[in-house]
Motif scaffolding. Sequence first.
Motif, mmCIF file in Angstrom:
data_model
loop_
_atom_site.group_PDB
_atom_site.id
_atom_site.type_symbol
_atom_site.label_atom_id
_atom_site.label_comp_id
_atom_site.label_asym_id
_atom_site.label_seq_id
_atom_site.Cartn_x
_atom_site.Cartn_y
_atom_site.Cartn_z
ATOM 1 N N CYS A 292 0.829 -1.215 0.000
ATOM 2 C CA CYS A 292 0.000 0.000 0.000
ATOM 3 C C CYS A 292 0.860 1.259 0.000
ATOM 4 C CB CYS A 292 -0.913 0.004 1.222
ATOM 5 S SG CYS A 292 -2.179 -1.289 1.227
ATOM 6 N N THR A 296 0.122 4.690 -3.295
ATOM 7 C CA THR A 296 -0.593 5.914 -2.936
ATOM 8 C C THR A 296 -0.616 6.966 -4.047
ATOM 9 O OG1 THR A 296 1.447 6.691 -1.859
ATOM 10 C CG2 THR A 296 -0.227 5.669 -0.458
ATOM 11 N N LEU A 302 -4.314 1.830 -5.009
ATOM 12 C CA LEU A 302 -4.489 1.768 -3.559
ATOM 13 C C LEU A 302 -5.716 0.940 -3.198
ATOM 14 C CD1 LEU A 302 -3.432 2.620 -0.816
ATOM 15 C CD2 LEU A 302 -4.844 4.676 -0.966
ATOM 16 N N MET A 305 -4.766 -2.743 -3.448
ATOM 17 C CA MET A 305 -3.901 -3.158 -2.344
ATOM 18 C C MET A 305 -4.649 -3.147 -1.011
ATOM 19 S SD MET A 305 -1.167 -4.190 -3.587
ATOM 20 C CE MET A 305 -0.592 -4.614 -1.938
ATOM 21 N N MET A 306 -5.592 -2.211 -0.843
ATOM 22 C CA MET A 306 -6.365 -2.166 0.401
ATOM 23 C C MET A 306 -7.302 -3.367 0.501
ATOM 24 S SD MET A 306 -5.431 0.163 2.411
ATOM 25 C CE MET A 306 -6.796 -0.069 3.540
ATOM 26 N N TRP A 368 0.751 4.579 5.972
ATOM 27 C CA TRP A 368 0.901 3.131 5.748
ATOM 28 C C TRP A 368 2.289 2.642 6.169
ATOM 29 C CZ3 TRP A 368 -2.456 5.982 2.763
ATOM 30 C CH2 TRP A 368 -3.756 5.486 2.679
#
Length: 403
Positions: A292, A296, A302, A305-306, A368
């Motif tokens: 993450c 960004t 993002l 990945m989240m 993060w």
Amino acid sequence: MDLTSYRDLWKTHGVMALLASALIARLPVMATMVPLSFLAKDAAGNFGWAGVVAGAYSVGTAIASVVWSRLADRRGARRVLISTGMAWGVLMAVVAALPDSWYRVLPVAAALAGVFVAPVTSALRASWPRLVQGPRLRAIYALDATAQELLFVVGPMLGALAVSFASPRAGLLACAATAAAAIWWFGLKQQPGTMHDEADGVRPTVRELLIHRHRLPLLFAFACMVMGFASMSLGIVAFADEHGNRLIAGLIETVAALGSLTGGLVGGALPGKRESHVWRRMLTMTLLVVGCVFATSSVIALSVMMFAAGALIAPTIGVIYERLSVLTPASARTEIFGWMLSGGMIGSAAGSAIAGALVEAYGVRYAWVLMAGLALLGTLSVLRVPPHRPADVSDLEGAAVGA
């Protein structure tokens, strides 16, 4: 995947009723923060005061959580749950009834209401080892952690709806009445009288309970995770603001929650025939959070990945719950989860404060970076925690009682 564990849980007497009653009891309490914050803002005219009131409520909850959980272990959860649930409902109704000119009293009133938050979560997680064992115990804790994600999404949404279509006062009154009834129902599902007898073993002192080679690392790891979640939430808000569209924050929060829901349901459905180490799940989550950090620059990257990192949240929390319950004497299980809740609330407050400073000084991605660093610390702390072994659950419980 193997759905046998879920089918067995569905057939086990009392399990689904207990889970449903706990979720309904926790939902209005989770919804409270939105109308409470708007009530304080409307009364004082600024969100700064709303933050003070919300903070006072959280402090009251963190302080009293351990007290009520410890009392539930010693006097029986039913009495403690019903009495605190009724008191919380009355105090929250009082907060709603305060005139706007009394806004300076709100932090004290909110803190007092926070003191009487019923230990529903602690009592629920302490109850599972009495009802299920082996692979089903791992599955129910995964399901519990997954259901908690739903509460984090649905609770504030219901609070916001009450504020939008009625008023903050009406929202608080609705939460107070609903919680009092739901907590009463959940309390009646607890064993009457004293929950634990001599067969459960000698009750440990606070020092014996906390300063333990396995329990303390698990509590520390959980606090690190919650601190990281607070940092992540602040990072998401900052990311959305940086991209000029605050709706992005809600989108990414929802994506992460969906990932956690998916991961929790899949994790609970895994066969569970192999050893399950806490550190392995935490390390996997750490690596995904590191991903993450480098995502960004793009909303899509993002979000992807989240979702991936979120898929490890509920399974990791679930295995921490399971290990902590099995490695704690039955006579102190409610209390240990009370300590976990208090530590998590302190970690959340600290995570938000530190992440805010890092984001302001170095940029969004460092929210993060902080989360990944905390996850790595948690991973290192649980390296020596024994893994889940389905065949050895009873042995571990015996060892916990003697610890």
